[in-house]
Scaffold this active site. Structure first.
Site, short mmCIF file in Angstrom:
data_model
loop_
_atom_site.label_atom_id
_atom_site.label_comp_id
_atom_site.label_asym_id
_atom_site.label_seq_id
_atom_site.Cartn_x
_atom_site.Cartn_y
_atom_site.Cartn_z
N MET A 135 2.23 0.05 -1.15
CA MET A 135 1.04 -0.81 -1.27
C MET A 135 -0.07 -0.18 -2.13
O MET A 135 -1.25 -0.46 -1.92
CB MET A 135 0.50 -1.17 0.12
CG MET A 135 1.53 -1.83 1.02
SD MET A 135 2.33 -3.26 0.27
CE MET A 135 1.14 -4.52 0.63
N ARG A 136 0.31 0.66 -3.07
CA ARG A 136 -0.68 1.24 -4.00
C ARG A 136 -0.29 0.86 -5.42
O ARG A 136 0.89 1.01 -5.78
CB ARG A 136 -0.69 2.77 -3.90
CG ARG A 136 -0.92 3.30 -2.52
CD ARG A 136 -2.38 3.28 -2.16
NE ARG A 136 -2.59 3.80 -0.81
CZ ARG A 136 -3.78 3.90 -0.26
NH1 ARG A 136 -4.86 3.54 -0.91
NH2 ARG A 136 -3.90 4.36 0.98
N ASN A 157 9.85 -3.09 -8.64
CA ASN A 157 9.05 -3.46 -7.47
C ASN A 157 9.55 -4.78 -6.89
O ASN A 157 10.07 -5.62 -7.62
CB ASN A 157 7.58 -3.63 -7.92
CG ASN A 157 6.66 -3.99 -6.78
OD1 ASN A 157 6.73 -3.40 -5.70
ND2 ASN A 157 5.79 -4.96 -6.99
N HIS A 159 8.13 -8.14 -4.87
CA HIS A 159 6.87 -8.80 -4.54
C HIS A 159 7.14 -10.06 -3.72
O HIS A 159 8.03 -10.84 -4.06
CB HIS A 159 6.10 -9.16 -5.82
CG HIS A 159 4.78 -9.77 -5.52
ND1 HIS A 159 3.71 -9.01 -5.07
CD2 HIS A 159 4.36 -11.05 -5.52
CE1 HIS A 159 2.69 -9.81 -4.83
NE2 HIS A 159 3.06 -11.06 -5.08
C1 GRF Z 1 7.73 -6.90 1.62
O1 GRF Z 1 7.44 -8.24 1.91
C2 GRF Z 1 7.57 -6.62 0.15
O2 GRF Z 1 7.89 -7.71 -0.68
C3 GRF Z 1 6.09 -6.32 0.05
O3 GRF Z 1 5.76 -5.62 1.23
C4 GRF Z 1 6.70 -5.94 2.25
C5 GRF Z 1 7.30 -4.65 2.68
O4 GRF Z 1 8.08 -4.76 3.83
N1 GRF Z 1 5.78 -5.61 -1.18
P1 GRF Z 1 9.01 -3.53 4.27
O5 GRF Z 1 8.14 -2.29 4.32
O6 GRF Z 1 10.13 -3.43 3.29
O7 GRF Z 1 9.48 -3.89 5.66
#
Ligand code: GRF
Length: 265
Positions: A135-136, A157, A159
């Protein structure tokens, strides 16, 4: 079958996507192996899951780096190869109107954190880096040090929305709140912007008025666990190429778009 690719992963939370990737490697659906899982957050549940599978893990505590920097900016040493002006020109995460102090603090704290990530990753040379719920946003400082061959990006990535709609931290929530009739997920290579790099694959699901944010998230995640490993396998098979294509619009103007071409097996 060619040589297995080495995959590094970065996560921030539950790591269920990372888990799906590790499983796909174990089952031979990806011709690769996960060689490390790193995080910006020591509480990320996904770290424990990786450790259970004997995959090396590490943490670069972004929150602590930012807190320490705020208290005593003068105590910080920037990486030797840190070129503030170069990064400032390339970065497109903060818009040009954002005040200069904010931009410089962002770039400087990220460079410190990203140099620490690069230092940790040195022990594990990899072919592909996957951002599985990391998340960065990564700055040009980090991206340029991983993408060293022009035209051959190697940071992927996932999304939780159909890009370019709903970039940012809450793709499924934004999809729900907008009243969309379809939702989806996207796997893309990253560039200097937020969730803006060339798209490799997308999956969609229908949304009815009975759906809630939770059901949308469930439907989306189930697709993520299929799509991400499939895109990684395409990379492992060397079937992805980023191609700049030109097109002419109705008024005769010539523009360019970047397309990820997927070659046949
Ligand atoms: C997922 O929905 C991904 O698309 C988003 O953050 C969430 C991560 O979930 N970037 P996890 O950590 O894989 O359970």
């Amino acid at each position: 079958m060619g040589k297995k690719i080495k995959i590094g992963g970065l996560i921030s939370g539950t790591g269920t996507n990372m888990d799906a990737i590790i499983k796909a490697c174990d089952e031979g659906k990806i011709n690769g192996e996960v060689i490390f899982v790193g995080s910006d957050n020591s509480d990320a549940k996904g770290l424990k899951k990786a450790e259970k599978k004997r995959i090396p893990t590490f943490v670069v505590n972004y929150a602590e780096i930012m807190k320490n920097f705020k208290h005593a900016p003068e105590d910080h040493f920037f990486p030797d190869d840190f070129d503030f002006e170069d990064i400032k020109i390339k970065q497109s995460l903060l818009n040009k109107e954002t005040d200069i102090l904010k931009v410089s603090t962002f770039i400087e704290t990220r460079a410190i954190a990203e140099a620490a990530l690069i230092e940790q990753m040195k022990a594990y040379p990899f072919d592909l880096l996957v951002l599985a719920g990391f998340m960065r946003n990564l700055t040009p400082y980090f991206i340029d040090r991983v993408n060293t061959t022009p035209g051959k990006p190697r940071i992927m990535n996932i999304h939780p929305a159909l890009l370019p709609s709903f970039p940012g931290v809450d793709g499924y929530g934004d999809t729900f709140r907008y009243g969309c009739k379809v939702g989806g997920c996207t796997v893309h290579f990253i560039d200097y912007g937020e969730d803006s790099g060339p798209i490799i694959g997308q999956r969609t699901f229908p949304i009815s008025d009975k759906d809630t944010i939770d059901t949308i998230k469930q439907k989306g995640l189930a697709l993520e666990y299929q799509l991400f490993p499939e895109c990684i396998q395409l990379y492992a098979q060397d079937r992805l190429a980023c191609v700049k294509m030109t097109y002419t619009n109705d008024t005769g103007d010539i523009s360019q778009r970047t397309v990820v071409k997927i070659s046949q097996e």
